[in-house]
Design an enzyme around this catalytic site. Structure first.
Site, PDB file in Angstrom:
ATOM      1  N   GLY A  47      74.167 -24.758  44.954  1.00  0.00           N
ATOM      2  CA  GLY A  47      75.297 -25.710  45.828  1.00  0.00           C
ATOM      3  C   GLY A  47      74.788 -26.274  46.610  1.00  0.00           C
ATOM      4  O   GLY A  47      74.867 -27.427  47.521  1.00  0.00           O
ATOM      5  N   GLU A 100      72.206 -24.153  53.543  1.00  0.00           N
ATOM      6  CA  GLU A 100      73.525 -23.919  52.605  1.00  0.00           C
ATOM      7  C   GLU A 100      74.476 -24.939  52.605  1.00  0.00           C
ATOM      8  O   GLU A 100      74.025 -25.732  53.844  1.00  0.00           O
ATOM      9  CB  GLU A 100      73.571 -22.338  53.015  1.00  0.00           C
ATOM     10  CG  GLU A 100      73.216 -21.034  53.475  1.00  0.00           C
ATOM     11  CD  GLU A 100      73.685 -20.741  51.566  1.00  0.00           C
ATOM     12  OE1 GLU A 100      74.392 -21.315  50.831  1.00  0.00           O
ATOM     13  OE2 GLU A 100      73.446 -19.355  51.291  1.00  0.00           O
ATOM     14  N   ASP A 104      80.723 -19.133  54.221  1.00  0.00           N
ATOM     15  CA  ASP A 104      82.616 -19.388  54.942  1.00  0.00           C
ATOM     16  C   ASP A 104      82.044 -17.241  55.383  1.00  0.00           C
ATOM     17  O   ASP A 104      82.520 -17.719  56.378  1.00  0.00           O
ATOM     18  CB  ASP A 104      83.372 -19.178  52.947  1.00  0.00           C
ATOM     19  CG  ASP A 104      84.391 -18.932  53.392  1.00  0.00           C
ATOM     20  OD1 ASP A 104      85.060 -19.512  54.190  1.00  0.00           O
ATOM     21  OD2 ASP A 104      85.123 -18.465  51.739  1.00  0.00           O
ATOM     22  N   GLY A 106      80.517 -15.386  54.938  1.00  0.00           N
ATOM     23  CA  GLY A 106      79.037 -15.327  56.285  1.00  0.00           C
ATOM     24  C   GLY A 106      78.192 -14.391  55.011  1.00  0.00           C
ATOM     25  O   GLY A 106      76.884 -14.179  55.375  1.00  0.00           O
ATOM     26  N   THR A 108      76.888 -13.435  52.288  1.00  0.00           N
ATOM     27  CA  THR A 108      75.940 -14.418  51.304  1.00  0.00           C
ATOM     28  C   THR A 108      74.670 -15.388  52.527  1.00  0.00           C
ATOM     29  O   THR A 108      73.315 -14.240  51.879  1.00  0.00           O
ATOM     30  CB  THR A 108      76.642 -15.909  50.177  1.00  0.00           C
ATOM     31  OG1 THR A 108      77.320 -15.280  49.017  1.00  0.00           O
ATOM     32  CG2 THR A 108      75.192 -16.456  49.240  1.00  0.00           C
ATOM     33  N   ASP A 160      81.715 -26.462  44.503  1.00  0.00           N
ATOM     34  CA  ASP A 160      81.660 -26.597  42.940  1.00  0.00           C
ATOM     35  C   ASP A 160      83.001 -25.672  42.310  1.00  0.00           C
ATOM     36  O   ASP A 160      83.366 -24.921  43.981  1.00  0.00           O
ATOM     37  CB  ASP A 160      81.089 -25.735  41.949  1.00  0.00           C
ATOM     38  CG  ASP A 160      80.851 -24.748  41.982  1.00  0.00           C
ATOM     39  OD1 ASP A 160      80.411 -23.811  43.058  1.00  0.00           O
ATOM     40  OD2 ASP A 160      80.624 -23.959  41.309  1.00  0.00           O
TER      41      ASP A 160
HETATM   42  P1  IMP Z   1      80.102 -16.593  52.165  1.00  0.00           P
HETATM   43  O1  IMP Z   1      81.861 -16.338  51.562  1.00  0.00           O
HETATM   44  O2  IMP Z   1      79.734 -16.902  53.315  1.00  0.00           O
HETATM   45  O3  IMP Z   1      79.338 -15.668  51.889  1.00  0.00           O
HETATM   46  O4  IMP Z   1      80.154 -18.038  50.373  1.00  0.00           O
HETATM   47  C1  IMP Z   1      80.125 -17.494  49.154  1.00  0.00           C
HETATM   48  C2  IMP Z   1      80.141 -18.590  48.151  1.00  0.00           C
HETATM   49  O5  IMP Z   1      81.649 -19.415  48.051  1.00  0.00           O
HETATM   50  C3  IMP Z   1      78.933 -19.704  48.580  1.00  0.00           C
HETATM   51  O6  IMP Z   1      77.716 -19.786  48.455  1.00  0.00           O
HETATM   52  C4  IMP Z   1      79.775 -21.141  48.256  1.00  0.00           C
HETATM   53  O7  IMP Z   1      78.880 -21.196  46.869  1.00  0.00           O
HETATM   54  C5  IMP Z   1      81.650 -20.547  47.499  1.00  0.00           C
HETATM   55  N1  IMP Z   1      82.221 -21.192  49.127  1.00  0.00           N
HETATM   56  C6  IMP Z   1      83.526 -20.870  49.973  1.00  0.00           C
HETATM   57  N2  IMP Z   1      83.531 -21.596  50.136  1.00  0.00           N
HETATM   58  C7  IMP Z   1      83.655 -22.833  49.454  1.00  0.00           C
HETATM   59  C8  IMP Z   1      84.657 -23.996  49.050  1.00  0.00           C
HETATM   60  O8  IMP Z   1      85.095 -24.671  50.201  1.00  0.00           O
HETATM   61  N3  IMP Z   1      84.177 -24.834  48.031  1.00  0.00           N
HETATM   62  C9  IMP Z   1      83.142 -23.729  46.841  1.00  0.00           C
HETATM   63  N4  IMP Z   1      83.113 -22.924  47.137  1.00  0.00           N
HETATM   64  C10 IMP Z   1      83.474 -22.268  48.130  1.00  0.00           C
HETATM   65 MG    MG Z   2      79.341 -21.816  44.390  1.00  0.00          MG
END
Ligand code: IMP
Ligand code: MG
Length: 181
Positions: A47, A100, A104, A106, A108, A160
């Site tokens: 991404g 990044e 979202d 956080g 990851t 994606d």
């Molecule tokens: P996290 O929840 O911050 O760990 O995000 C995890 C992963 O979810 C991100 O790296 C993205 O690949 C995916 N993600 C979160 N929000 C979106 C979105 O709105 N569209 C596409 N992928 C998302």
């Molecule tokens: Mg993704």
């Protein structure tokens, strides 16, 4: 000129011109704030690739880029991630910006941040194109952010849905039925 959107999208959230302008601003800021340092822009595949490619060209300073890849063990299980591709270069003593596409929950970025930190960089900052703070669980410090968005699933410019739509030049929202499908 309007960007043609796939059927599955219901509208443009951030258009191409706004992205390009913001990326240029972030690039100048990073170039200025890291001047004279051993700057490395590191992103998580896939991404972050698109943002990194534009951001590094907007940074008018010497830098190197590197990539890592992680895979989610399973969706929603406490953000457990596994490294599937490690960095190519040693970052000990370097100034690293973790680039990044979106933060979202956080989880990851928090995981990757700790991983990079363990390699002993002199400085480590996070730069995200999109910040979606509504569902934040792990509070990582974000030094550079492109745009703050509400809790809505978006695609394009690297983001994606099941591997698709990363190549859209803008960030677009999806029709409700697409998100639920
Ligand atoms: P996290 O929840 O911050 O760990 O995000 C995890 C992963 O979810 C991100 O790296 C993205 O690949 C995916 N993600 C979160 N929000 C979106 C979105 O709105 N569209 C596409 N992928 C998302
Ligand atoms: Mg993704």
């Amino acid at each position: 000129m309007d960007t043609p959107l796939p059927q599955i999208c219901d509208g443009i959230v951030i258009d191409q011109a706004a992205i390009q302008q913001r990326v240029a601003e972030l690039g100048s800021q990073i170039a200025e704030e890291f001047a004279g340092q051993d700057l490395r822009l590191v992103t998580v595949l896939k991404g972050g690739l698109f943002f990194l490619a534009d951001l590094c060209r907007a940074c008018e300073t010497q830098l190197a880029i590197d990539f890592l890849a992680v895979s989610q063990y399973s969706a929603g299980v406490g953000g457990m991630v596994r490294v599937t591709k490690d960095l190519s270069d040693d970052i000990a003593g370097a100034s690293v910006v973790l680039v990044e596409d979106v933060v979202d929950t956080g989880l990851t970025v928090n995981y990757v941040y700790s991983l990079l930190k363990a390699h002993g960089p002199a400085r480590l900052e996070v730069c995200t194109l999109l910040d979606k703070p509504a569902r934040r669980i792990a509070d990582v410090p974000i030094a550079y952010r492109g745009f703050t968005l509400p809790d809505r699933f978006v695609v394009g410019y690297g983001l994606d849905l099941a591997g698709r739509y990363r190549n859209l030049p803008c960030v677009a929202s999806l029709k409700d039925e697409a998100v639920l499908a």
